[in-house]
Design a protein around this motif. Structure first.
Motif, short mmCIF file in Angstrom:
data_model
loop_
_atom_site.label_atom_id
_atom_site.label_comp_id
_atom_site.label_asym_id
_atom_site.label_seq_id
_atom_site.Cartn_x
_atom_site.Cartn_y
_atom_site.Cartn_z
N MET A 167 30.21 82.94 -15.13
CA MET A 167 30.71 81.63 -15.54
C MET A 167 32.00 81.32 -14.79
N THR A 168 32.12 80.13 -14.26
CA THR A 168 33.33 79.74 -13.54
C THR A 168 34.48 79.54 -14.53
N ALA A 169 35.71 79.54 -14.00
CA ALA A 169 36.88 79.34 -14.86
C ALA A 169 36.83 77.98 -15.53
N ASP A 170 36.34 76.95 -14.77
CA ASP A 170 36.27 75.60 -15.35
C ASP A 170 35.24 75.54 -16.47
N ALA A 171 34.10 76.19 -16.29
CA ALA A 171 33.07 76.21 -17.33
C ALA A 171 33.55 76.95 -18.56
N ALA A 172 34.28 78.06 -18.35
CA ALA A 172 34.82 78.82 -19.48
C ALA A 172 35.81 77.99 -20.26
N HIS A 173 36.61 77.21 -19.55
CA HIS A 173 37.59 76.36 -20.23
C HIS A 173 36.90 75.31 -21.10
N ARG A 174 35.78 74.74 -20.57
CA ARG A 174 35.07 73.71 -21.31
C ARG A 174 34.42 74.25 -22.58
N THR A 175 34.08 75.54 -22.61
CA THR A 175 33.42 76.11 -23.78
C THR A 175 34.38 76.90 -24.66
N ALA A 176 35.67 76.91 -24.32
CA ALA A 176 36.66 77.66 -25.10
C ALA A 176 37.26 76.76 -26.18
N ASN A 177 37.85 77.40 -27.15
CA ASN A 177 38.44 76.71 -28.28
C ASN A 177 39.84 77.26 -28.51
N ALA A 178 40.86 76.45 -28.22
CA ALA A 178 42.23 76.87 -28.49
C ALA A 178 42.49 76.80 -29.98
N ARG A 179 43.14 77.82 -30.52
CA ARG A 179 43.41 77.87 -31.95
C ARG A 179 44.72 78.59 -32.23
N ILE A 180 45.25 78.33 -33.42
CA ILE A 180 46.44 79.01 -33.89
C ILE A 180 46.04 79.97 -35.00
N MET A 181 46.43 81.23 -34.87
CA MET A 181 46.13 82.23 -35.89
C MET A 181 47.40 82.57 -36.66
N MET A 182 47.29 82.65 -37.97
CA MET A 182 48.37 83.18 -38.80
C MET A 182 48.04 84.65 -39.04
N THR A 183 48.86 85.54 -38.49
CA THR A 183 48.51 86.95 -38.45
C THR A 183 49.08 87.76 -39.61
N ARG A 218 54.55 84.98 -36.46
CA ARG A 218 53.28 85.12 -37.17
C ARG A 218 52.27 84.03 -36.84
N LEU A 219 52.65 83.00 -36.08
CA LEU A 219 51.71 81.99 -35.63
C LEU A 219 51.45 82.21 -34.15
N VAL A 220 50.24 82.60 -33.81
CA VAL A 220 49.90 83.06 -32.47
C VAL A 220 48.81 82.18 -31.87
N SER A 221 49.00 81.76 -30.62
CA SER A 221 48.00 80.97 -29.90
C SER A 221 46.94 81.89 -29.30
N CYS A 222 45.68 81.48 -29.37
CA CYS A 222 44.62 82.25 -28.74
C CYS A 222 43.47 81.32 -28.37
N ARG A 223 42.53 81.84 -27.63
CA ARG A 223 41.35 81.07 -27.23
C ARG A 223 40.11 81.89 -27.57
N ASP A 224 39.14 81.23 -28.18
CA ASP A 224 37.88 81.86 -28.56
C ASP A 224 36.74 80.94 -28.16
N PRO A 225 35.51 81.39 -28.24
CA PRO A 225 34.38 80.50 -27.94
C PRO A 225 34.33 79.32 -28.91
N ARG A 226 33.90 78.20 -28.43
CA ARG A 226 33.76 77.00 -29.25
C ARG A 226 32.70 77.25 -30.33
N PRO A 227 32.94 76.83 -31.57
CA PRO A 227 31.97 77.08 -32.64
C PRO A 227 30.69 76.27 -32.45
N VAL A 228 29.61 76.80 -33.03
CA VAL A 228 28.31 76.13 -33.06
C VAL A 228 28.01 75.80 -34.52
#
Length: 345
Positions: free
Chosen positions: A1-17, A25-35
């Motif tokens: 998967m190209t970097a651009d394709a990965a970006h389009r399917t990623a989901n930026a989120r904030i986690m409270m750890t 305790r508020l951390v930025s991360c990226r995960d797959p976009r939900p279905v």
């Protein structure tokens, strides 16, 4: 998967750890976009609200909190980008509001289709999200619980906050005289809303209120809880209503998740019993907790109309990028701003 394709399917989120300072305790991360699963949709978030619920969760002082780590965020406005099976009322492209209670602080949110409400296309997303939890809370407390009208007088605690600014505007619009508590630095802002400001640190606030309204006020809206509810009770006129809609967590140790709310529950029960035996001169105390449903949808639609008519103007304290969630919470904790803090993914 190209970097651009990965970006389009990623989901930026904030986690409270965990419990602690928002900066750690508020951390930025990226995960797959939900279905979307059955009966659910995926909403691309345009704006998500920041509230004291997140402050309480960060201190493990919110009732029935989710387990760490989790995505915080009480409410959101956005657009449906995918729908699961058995979703019939909503379509991809619809603009909606949701109140998942946690999970809104991300680019894409999977949420139940049953609890969505429609949002007008022309309405600014930050303005709209300010009405979802705070606006409906204000509308329901004013009209359904206290049933105030022209000529009545109410005391609004925290009149410069997210709920307080909307509640004050709504009450003034309906001919209610409003006394609003706030720190002195915010008194001009409270006056601009149409209320008469009072310093919330006044040593004997009930006496100060009685000097202005000798017969007492018809309603007190309290987000402090504890002994503050005793002061509110002392301000009420015969037949008046004290509405408790939150509790301060100041002074409680992290992890005492339900203790801040026990005093309000206990006082509500005791005063309900006293009123049953006609011992309260018609005064009553009740608690409010916002929840989805037909009443929620109707209140939100009414609030949208009031914004369009120029009656209601939600105060947006600041619009923060998603990765500045910690800064938004810190600004809320500092208490120097007026209105609602909003995250924009």
């Amino acid at each position: 998967m190209t970097a651009d394709a990965a970006h389009r399917t990623a989901n930026a989120r904030i986690m409270m750890t965990g419990s602690g300072a928002p900066e750690t305790r508020l951390v930025s991360c990226r995960d797959p976009r939900p279905v979307p699963g059955r009966g659910k949709v995926v909403v691309q978030v345009e704006a998500a609200g920041v509230s004291y619920a997140e402050v309480q969760m960060l201190r493990r002082l919110h009732p029935f909190p989710p387990r760490f780590p989790f995505v915080p965020g009480y409410d959101l406005v956005g657009r449906i980008v995918a729908a699961g099976s058995d979703v019939t009322r909503w379509r991809v492209g619809d603009r909606v509001a949701a109140m998942p209670r946690h999970g809104a602080w991300q680019e894409y949110v999977e949420t139940s289709a049953k609890t969505l409400a429609a949002v007008p296309e022309h309405l600014d997303a930050a303005v709209a999200v300010a009405l979802v939890t705070n606006g409906v809370t204000s509308h329901e407390m004013l009209h359904r619980l206290a049933a105030l009208g022209p000529g009545d007088t109410a005391l609004v605690h925290g009149a410069s906050g997210g709920v307080g600014t909307l509640l004050t505007q709504l009450a003034v619009h309906h001919g209610v005289r409003v006394l609003g508590t706030a720190s002195p630095a915010k008194h001009d802002a409270v006056r601009a809303l149409g209320a008469e400001p009072l310093d919330y640190r006044t040593p004997d606030l009930p006496s100060a209120v009685r000097e202005l309204v000798p017969g007492g006020v018809q309603a007190v809206f309290d987000h402090i809880g504890g002994r503050g509810l005793d002061a509110g009770w002392a301000m009420l006129a015969d037949g008046g209503t004290l509405v408790s809609f939150d509790s301060s967590v100041a002074g409680y140790r992290p992890g005492q998740w339900f203790r801040p709310h026990v005093p309000a529950l206990r006082r509500t029960a005791v005063r309900w019993a006293a009123r049953t035996f006609k011992l309260t001169s018609g005064r009553r105390q009740c608690m409010y907790y916002v929840k989805p449903g037909a009443g929620f949808d109707a209140a939100l639609a009414a609030l949208f109309r009031l914004v369009d008519e120029g009656v209601l103007s939600p105060r947006i304290a600041a619009r923060h990028p998603l990765d500045d969630a910690a800064g938004a919470v810190r600004a809320l904790l500092d208490g120097t701003t007026v209105g609602k803090h909003v995250l924009i993914p």
